[in-house]
Structures are given as structure tokens and as C-alpha cells.
Design an enzyme around this catalytic site. Sequence first.
Site, short mmCIF file in Angstrom:
data_model
loop_
_atom_site.label_atom_id
_atom_site.label_comp_id
_atom_site.label_asym_id
_atom_site.label_seq_id
_atom_site.Cartn_x
_atom_site.Cartn_y
_atom_site.Cartn_z
N ASP A 1 86.77 106.41 67.24
CA ASP A 1 85.67 105.90 66.39
C ASP A 1 85.99 104.96 65.13
O ASP A 1 87.21 105.11 64.52
CB ASP A 1 84.72 106.95 65.85
CG ASP A 1 84.32 107.78 67.01
OD1 ASP A 1 84.19 107.51 68.12
OD2 ASP A 1 83.50 108.87 66.82
N ARG A 2 85.00 104.27 64.81
CA ARG A 2 85.24 103.36 63.78
C ARG A 2 85.66 104.21 62.41
O ARG A 2 86.52 103.71 61.53
CB ARG A 2 84.01 102.57 63.28
CG ARG A 2 84.15 101.77 61.97
CD ARG A 2 82.71 101.32 61.58
NE ARG A 2 81.76 102.42 60.93
CZ ARG A 2 80.62 102.09 60.70
NH1 ARG A 2 79.75 100.95 60.88
NH2 ARG A 2 80.18 103.21 60.45
#
Length: 238
Positions: free
Chosen positions: A69-70
Amino acid sequence: MRLNQGPEPAAGDDILARLLYRDALMLVIDKPAGLPVHPGPGGGDTLVRHLDALRFGLPRRPEAAHRLDRDTSGCLVLGRHPKALAKLGKLFSGHRVDKTYWAVVEGEPEEESGAIDLPLARRSDDPRSWWMKVDPAGDPSLTRWRVLGRDRAGRAWVELRPVTGRTHQLRVHCAAMGWPILGDTIYGRAPRQGGPGLHLHARALDLPLYPSRPPVRVEAPTPAHMQAALDACGPGPA
């Protein structure tokens, strides 16, 4: 070949300083929190823009072999060429990679260890939405966990080991147990702006990449934005 990491740069800075491991098939980097791997509809900087610096003489840049995930920091595996990507992809899809995450959660688990076995599905039918929910009709999802430390403010340092690899699995599982991850703006209690940042870190990977050798183990150092919360929870693992 293990490589020492230098001082932690900000997102988009010299990616060579974040190189943790390199061999003929793969690289492992310490992805900073806040940097998405691939471009999204909102634009902005992405990890892909920096991968040409990691060719090391090969004609193509490496590519991510799995998702991160970012807002999650830590170990990200890159395949150096198409055959390597295919081999790595089979390891990840076959759940043969042992992944260890560290998280700081709000609300203390009652037990010291356990397993979260809750199926997950998308919240929406919109293919652009990545938000997930616990759903009896969803995909089987299993996370093993243990507490590494606790602080006096009702938070805990938890080691998370996902057996399956569903989107947002660790974030949804922790929230469903009543102890969401600190800084989670989707499933937790953090505000959309000005929060502490997601306290979820891909700490280590064990990859059985070579049949005649032990699994390759790579560890990523603690990110700066999590250090104070981890210190408050105690010394952690020996």
C-alpha cells in the site's frame, strides 16, 4: 549479497539508499510510507518513476513482484527481468513467501497471540475501489499475530504474519478485532488530514527463491514515523 542502508531519505529521494538486497533475480528495497508503487488517478510521484536507477546494467528497469500500500513502509520485492517476475509471482500467489509486518494498534489485544480468520470482500462493486470489508461470502483471509509490547496509553506493538495476501487484509483484520492500526484513515480512527501516518511496516521477508539454498531473508529498518510509538511499547523482540 546484503547491502547496508544509509540514512532514511524522503519519498522520491535517492532510491539507491533504500536498496536492502540484490542478486541476479531480484532486488528488495525499503519503500517509504506515502509513496505509491504505481500511478493513480490523482497523479503525483510514484515508485515507478525511480526504478530506472536500479537497472544495474540490465536493459529493463525492475518491476514490483507484489503489492504494498501507498502508506505502508518496508520490504518491497522487485523482479529484475520477466523470468524473475514470473518466478516471484508464483511464490507470492502460492503463499510461499513468509511476510512479517510490524504495526502499532490502538486498543490492546486481550491475548498475547492468535489468528484472525475472517473472509474479506470489496465494499463496493466499483472496480476502482480498493476498500474492503469482512464478508462471510468473501475470499478466505488468515492473519497470525502476536504482541511484542504494550504502552501505558492503550496501544500495542503487534507482529502480523499474513498467510493470505488480500487487499488491505491487515488493516481490516486489525480493525475487525477492535484494535485498528494507528494512523489508519480508512478503517481506523485517524483524521484524513494531519494524522500520525499509518503505523504499518513490512518488516521482513523470507523468500524460498533457490531450491538448494535456505530462504533469502531481508529486513527493513524501523521507519522514523513509527519509532517513538514502538519505543513507548517497550524493547520488542529479543
